[in-house]
Scaffold this motif. Structure first.
Motif, short mmCIF file in Angstrom:
data_model
loop_
_atom_site.label_atom_id
_atom_site.label_comp_id
_atom_site.label_asym_id
_atom_site.label_seq_id
_atom_site.Cartn_x
_atom_site.Cartn_y
_atom_site.Cartn_z
N HIS A 66 79.74 -2.48 -0.34
CA HIS A 66 78.46 -1.85 -1.10
C HIS A 66 77.33 -2.55 -0.57
N THR A 97 73.79 9.91 -9.01
CA THR A 97 74.29 9.12 -7.78
C THR A 97 75.51 8.22 -8.24
N VAL A 98 75.86 8.41 -9.46
CA VAL A 98 77.04 7.58 -10.08
C VAL A 98 78.27 8.67 -9.72
N HIS A 99 79.38 8.08 -9.02
CA HIS A 99 80.30 8.91 -8.70
C HIS A 99 81.20 9.41 -10.14
N GLU A 151 74.07 -2.19 -1.97
CA GLU A 151 73.21 -2.47 -2.87
C GLU A 151 73.78 -2.41 -4.33
N TYR A 152 73.27 -3.37 -5.37
CA TYR A 152 74.06 -3.47 -6.40
C TYR A 152 73.01 -3.14 -7.77
N SER A 191 73.34 9.83 -14.27
CA SER A 191 73.15 9.83 -12.88
C SER A 191 74.05 10.77 -12.04
N LYS A 202 76.51 0.63 -4.40
CA LYS A 202 76.52 1.72 -3.59
C LYS A 202 77.36 1.58 -2.47
N ARG A 203 78.25 2.50 -2.31
CA ARG A 203 79.25 2.66 -1.11
C ARG A 203 78.91 2.79 0.08
N ASP A 215 78.10 6.40 -0.22
CA ASP A 215 76.80 6.65 -0.67
C ASP A 215 76.73 6.80 -2.14
N PHE A 216 77.75 6.75 -3.05
CA PHE A 216 77.72 6.91 -4.21
C PHE A 216 77.68 5.56 -4.96
N LEU A 217 76.94 5.47 -6.13
CA LEU A 217 77.59 4.08 -6.80
C LEU A 217 78.74 4.13 -7.55
#
Length: 147
Positions: A121, A137-139, A123-124, A135, A34-35, A42-44
Motif C-alpha cells: 500500500h 475507491t474502497v473495494h 498511502e493509508y 466511497s 491504497k493497493r 489502486d483500491f483502498l
C-alpha cells in the motif's frame, strides 16, 4: 519458498487462504491502504496477507500483523469476524489468471500506528463506516466486512 512459476500454477488452479485485519482506532475508524499490486490495484483495502503452506493460522496472524502493519500479535486480541470469499479477474502475475481467496477476517483495536510499510500500500487512510460504504475507491470486498 515457491518459485514464481509454481505459484502461478497454484493461483490458476486453487484458492488461496488469506487473513485480513480490520484495524479500528478509538473513534471506530478503519485503517485502509491504497493497493499498489494486483488484484485490487489502486483500491483502498484492509491490510493482510496469505497463509503459507504448513503455517499454523496463529503463526500466520503473527507474521502478517508484523509484516503488513508493524504490530505484535501479543499486544492484541484479534476478534474473528468470519470467512469471506474474494474473486478477482486478474492476479499479481498475469491479467489472464483469476485469483480466488478464502479470507479469514479479524478485527483489532489500536491506539496508534506509525511507520506503515509501503510494499503493498502506498498511502493509508482512517475512514468512518459511512465513508467506507459511500466511497468508490474502497473495494467492494472491504464493504462486505461491514454488511
Amino acid at each position: 519458498m515457491l518459485t514464481l512459476e509454481t505459484f502461478k500454477i497454484i493461483i490458476e488452479n486453487t484458492p488461496l487462504i488469506s487473513i485480513d485485519f480490520i484495524i479500528r482506532d478509538s473513534e471506530s475508524r478503519v485503517l485502509l491502504g491504497k493497493r499498489v499490486n494486483k488484484p485490487a490495484f489502486d483500491f483502498l483495502f484492509t491490510l493482510g496477507g496469505r497463509v503459507y503452506k504448513d503455517e499454523k493460522l496463529e503463526n500466520a496472524k503473527k507474521r502478517i500483523l508484523k509484516d503488513e502493519i508493524g504490530l505484535n500479535l501479543e499486544d492484541y486480541n484479534p476478534k474473528f469476524l468470519g470467512v469471506f470469499e474474494h474473486f478477482y479477474n486478474d492476479s499479481f502475475m498475469d491479467d489472464n489468471i483469476t485469483t480466488h481467496y478464502v479470507n479469514l477476517a479479524y478485527e483489532i483495536n489500536v491506539s496508534h500506528i506509525q511507520d506503515l510499510p509501503k510494499k503493498q500500500h502506498n498511502e493509508y487512510l482512517w475512514l468512518s463506516l459511512d465513508e467506507i460504504m459511500n466511497s468508490s475507491t474502497v473495494h467492494k470486498y472491504v464493504k462486505d466486512y461491514f454488511k
